[in-house]
Design a protein around this motif. Structure first.
Motif, PDB file in Angstrom:
ATOM      1  N   HIS A 138      32.378  35.052  42.022  1.00  0.00           N
ATOM      2  CA  HIS A 138      33.044  34.197  41.031  1.00  0.00           C
ATOM      3  C   HIS A 138      32.805  32.725  41.323  1.00  0.00           C
ATOM      4  CE1 HIS A 138      36.653  32.277  42.936  1.00  0.00           C
ATOM      5  NE2 HIS A 138      36.446  33.200  43.859  1.00  0.00           N
ATOM      6  N   CYS A 139      33.057  31.917  40.287  1.00  0.00           N
ATOM      7  CA  CYS A 139      33.078  30.464  40.431  1.00  0.00           C
ATOM      8  C   CYS A 139      34.304  29.973  39.667  1.00  0.00           C
ATOM      9  CB  CYS A 139      31.778  29.826  39.981  1.00  0.00           C
ATOM     10  SG  CYS A 139      31.178  30.335  38.350  1.00  0.00           S
ATOM     11  N   VAL A 140      34.151  29.100  38.693  1.00  0.00           N
ATOM     12  CA  VAL A 140      35.288  28.650  37.890  1.00  0.00           C
ATOM     13  C   VAL A 140      35.362  29.439  36.584  1.00  0.00           C
ATOM     14  CG1 VAL A 140      36.331  26.697  36.658  1.00  0.00           C
ATOM     15  CG2 VAL A 140      35.326  26.353  38.915  1.00  0.00           C
ATOM     16  N   ALA A 141      34.324  29.333  35.770  1.00  0.00           N
ATOM     17  CA  ALA A 141      34.297  30.076  34.512  1.00  0.00           C
ATOM     18  C   ALA A 141      33.595  31.422  34.646  1.00  0.00           C
ATOM     19  CB  ALA A 141      33.612  29.250  33.423  1.00  0.00           C
ATOM     20  N   GLY A 142      32.932  31.654  35.777  1.00  0.00           N
ATOM     21  CA  GLY A 142      32.183  32.890  35.936  1.00  0.00           C
ATOM     22  C   GLY A 142      30.942  32.919  35.076  1.00  0.00           C
TER      23      GLY A 142
END
Length: 246
Positions: A138-142
């Motif tokens: 994952h990251c922030v928005a994916g």
């Protein structure tokens, strides 16, 4: 099985399984997930996440993002890897509507393949290990960092470009929820035309440019990331299953 897994407070959590891969195999379900920021998992959402029995979390955000927003709910035995891959901060003022979002995003992804070499290699090596699964990236928005890494992994597993692009573009199904939730979750993040948007063109351009630069995604992973043949074979073995009846 369905790709998207519904949570109340995150919008882009999905299973990467089911795609046809090389040698008549298919990507296994419940081995590799992709998601937006897991720091928003609380209450019932956190319990639902724990029920997935995720062993490994690969968080592609930078350390400042982790400090400001928090990280995934911790579970006994779970391994957490913070592997930031962006070297150059995005300047959305550089976005030219006449050029389009696809080109803007593809250029940013190419920058990550230059700047994030060490951590991209570590992330793929981690995903390749049998005892890492289930893994969630994952990251922030994916969408961007996560989308790039998942594209590399799927390409190494032999998934066709059409399916890699389609998987990337599925983030667009969550766009309305991202925009609605943006001011609450990310008050310091501008809601611009590219917020939560995943145009298929971006991934097409990225894959095309990777082929032009390196011959293929696998060529990049071998020559630039330094992945060896054994790691790539492990990734294919641990992420794929024969097609039933094949």
């Amino acid at each position: 099985m369905t790709r998207h897994i519904e949570f109340a407070n995150i919008h882009n959590f999905r299973d990467v399984g089911g795609y046809a891969a090389s040698d008549g195999r298919t990507i296994r379900w419940q081995r590799l997930y992709r998601a937006d920021s897991l720091s928003w998992l609380t209450g019932d959402d956190a319990e639902r996440f724990r029920a997935l029995m995720v062993r490994t979390v690969i968080d592609l955000r930078g350390p400042d993002e982790v400090r400001q927003r928090g990280r995934a709910p911790e579970t006994e035995g779970q391994r957490y890897h913070n592997l930031p891959v962006e070297g150059r901060p995005w300047n959305i003022r550089q976005f030219d509507p006449e050029v389009g979002l696809g080109r803007f995003f593809a250029d940013r992804y190419l920058e990550v393949t230059e700047d994030g070499v060490d951590n991209l290699r570590t992330a793929i090596e981690t995903i390749a290990k049998a005892d890492s699964a289930p893994v969630v990236v994952h990251c922030v928005a994916g969408k961007d960092r996560t989308g790039l890494l998942i594209a590399l992994v799927l390409a190494l597993a032999g998934v066709a470009e059409d399916d890699i692009v389609a998987d990337y573009a599925l983030t667009g199904l969550a766009t309305e929820r991202f925009i609605a939730d943006g001011p609450r979750k990310y008050p310091d993040h501008p809601i611009w035309p590219g917020f939560g948007v995943a145009p298929a063109e971006a991934m097409w351009l990225f894959l095309t440019d990777m082929a032009a630069r390196h011959g293929s995604v696998e060529g990049y992973c071998r020559k630039i990331l330094g992945l060896d043949a054994a790691t790539i074979e492990d990734l294919r073995a641990n992420l794929t299953d024969p097609i039933p009846g094949g």
